[in-house]
Write a protein that holds these residues in place. Sequence first.
Motif, PDB file in Angstrom:
ATOM      1  N   GLU A  77       0.811  -1.221   0.000  1.00  0.00           N
ATOM      2  CA  GLU A  77       0.000   0.000   0.000  1.00  0.00           C
ATOM      3  C   GLU A  77       0.843   1.268   0.000  1.00  0.00           C
ATOM      4  O   GLU A  77       0.436   2.291  -0.547  1.00  0.00           O
ATOM      5  CB  GLU A  77      -0.926   0.023   1.225  1.00  0.00           C
ATOM      6  CG  GLU A  77      -2.054  -0.999   1.188  1.00  0.00           C
ATOM      7  CD  GLU A  77      -1.641  -2.363   1.753  1.00  0.00           C
ATOM      8  OE1 GLU A  77      -0.426  -2.686   1.754  1.00  0.00           O
ATOM      9  OE2 GLU A  77      -2.537  -3.107   2.188  1.00  0.00           O
ATOM     10  N   TRP A 103      -7.140  -5.559  -0.114  1.00  0.00           N
ATOM     11  CA  TRP A 103      -7.267  -4.496  -1.126  1.00  0.00           C
ATOM     12  C   TRP A 103      -8.681  -4.436  -1.687  1.00  0.00           C
ATOM     13  O   TRP A 103      -9.075  -3.440  -2.280  1.00  0.00           O
ATOM     14  CB  TRP A 103      -6.295  -4.727  -2.284  1.00  0.00           C
ATOM     15  CG  TRP A 103      -4.853  -4.639  -1.903  1.00  0.00           C
ATOM     16  CD1 TRP A 103      -4.348  -4.366  -0.668  1.00  0.00           C
ATOM     17  CD2 TRP A 103      -3.725  -4.848  -2.767  1.00  0.00           C
ATOM     18  NE1 TRP A 103      -2.973  -4.380  -0.714  1.00  0.00           N
ATOM     19  CE2 TRP A 103      -2.560  -4.673  -1.983  1.00  0.00           C
ATOM     20  CE3 TRP A 103      -3.583  -5.165  -4.123  1.00  0.00           C
ATOM     21  CZ2 TRP A 103      -1.277  -4.804  -2.521  1.00  0.00           C
ATOM     22  CZ3 TRP A 103      -2.316  -5.288  -4.654  1.00  0.00           C
ATOM     23  CH2 TRP A 103      -1.173  -5.112  -3.857  1.00  0.00           C
ATOM     24  N   ARG A 106     -11.008  -1.498  -1.526  1.00  0.00           N
ATOM     25  CA  ARG A 106     -10.208  -0.284  -1.280  1.00  0.00           C
ATOM     26  C   ARG A 106      -9.705   0.321  -2.583  1.00  0.00           C
ATOM     27  O   ARG A 106      -9.617   1.542  -2.722  1.00  0.00           O
ATOM     28  CB  ARG A 106      -9.001  -0.614  -0.399  1.00  0.00           C
ATOM     29  CG  ARG A 106      -9.325  -0.540   1.082  1.00  0.00           C
ATOM     30  CD  ARG A 106      -8.121  -0.928   1.914  1.00  0.00           C
ATOM     31  NE  ARG A 106      -7.087   0.104   1.933  1.00  0.00           N
ATOM     32  CZ  ARG A 106      -5.867  -0.107   2.417  1.00  0.00           C
ATOM     33  NH1 ARG A 106      -5.533  -1.291   2.880  1.00  0.00           N
ATOM     34  NH2 ARG A 106      -4.986   0.859   2.449  1.00  0.00           N
ATOM     35  N   TYR A 107      -9.322  -0.538  -3.505  1.00  0.00           N
ATOM     36  CA  TYR A 107      -8.866  -0.079  -4.813  1.00  0.00           C
ATOM     37  C   TYR A 107      -9.721  -0.755  -5.865  1.00  0.00           C
ATOM     38  O   TYR A 107      -9.953  -1.954  -5.779  1.00  0.00           O
ATOM     39  CB  TYR A 107      -7.400  -0.487  -5.046  1.00  0.00           C
ATOM     40  CG  TYR A 107      -6.479  -0.114  -3.914  1.00  0.00           C
ATOM     41  CD1 TYR A 107      -6.131   1.214  -3.683  1.00  0.00           C
ATOM     42  CD2 TYR A 107      -5.972  -1.099  -3.069  1.00  0.00           C
ATOM     43  CE1 TYR A 107      -5.289   1.552  -2.632  1.00  0.00           C
ATOM     44  CE2 TYR A 107      -5.124  -0.769  -2.021  1.00  0.00           C
ATOM     45  CZ  TYR A 107      -4.795   0.560  -1.797  1.00  0.00           C
ATOM     46  OH  TYR A 107      -3.963   0.882  -0.764  1.00  0.00           O
TER      47      TYR A 107
END
Length: 329
Positions: A77, A103, A106-107
Amino acid sequence: MVTREALHQAAAMLRRSRRPLLISHPRPDGDTVGSTLALRLALIALGKEPIVACVHPIPESFRFLPGAESYRREVDESDGFDLVVAIDMSDLRRTGGLYRESWRGRYPLLVIDHHETNLNFGDLNLVAPHAAATALVMEPLITAMGVTVRDAIATCLLTATLTDTRGLRTHSTTLEVMEAVCRFVERGGDYHTAVWEALDAKPMRQMKAWGVALDRLRAEDGLVWTTYPVAEKERLGISDEEDLDLGGLISQVREARIAVSFNEMRDGTVKLSLRSRPPYNVATVAAALGGGGHRQAAGCSVEGPLEAAVARVLPLLRRLLDEGATEAV
Ligand SMILES: [Mn+2]
């Protein structure tokens, strides 16, 4: 099928990102490397700061590609990426552990691929199961991003297409594929370097490894196989991530309708590379064994030791040959 709308959504996703993380699959081949590096160059042309990553080193055959030296083996990250792009892989395990479950959400995750076995694991999936290479999905995407495919980008896509079609030999090679290759060459793609570096040139130790594999070649009623034990790798100084292309090699046996190589790994597992002539579909067998791929070329990993893997897999392939069906197993 990749729709115009999906292409534009993906292009918008990439344009919104400042620092996308592009992931190539382990034991990287020409398609995953060429497609990733083409997208990297297109993103740089748009003023982005892409990161490219692969858990394994880039093989000598693809190190001539522009940007090959920028690959990283690890990311986290703190690298500050804001989008993850999975290239030429059918499921998340194929990132080789680079993608972390934390992740998720989050992305945003963009998948660009051409495997029939693709699980559509992204937030947006550009998957063209009938395309001969991921590069042929990447070309219209780069164009949709507003970047012209030429020169270095054309060389990357050309290499990807030539390698995934084994030099325009596979049954996935259509007139459209040949036209794409012409387009890449017309736009400055370096054909002769691509053919020599990515297809023909083999390191001496690979030639020696082929000698071993050919010596161990067995055939029985259209089924051809070879085994490659760790002890032989040790002798020649061959690492596990090195792709010896044993499947491609033994698929050339005239008598072979189905070919399989059993490559023993140092962790005790055995890596299988499956090849077939139409109508036999080895992707189904690979998928049943926890792997994936294409009808005529697929792969998976099974438990060792070598003899146990052979004893387990050969009957499945014999059954596929007996049934003669495309959807067997
Ligand atoms: Mn591919």
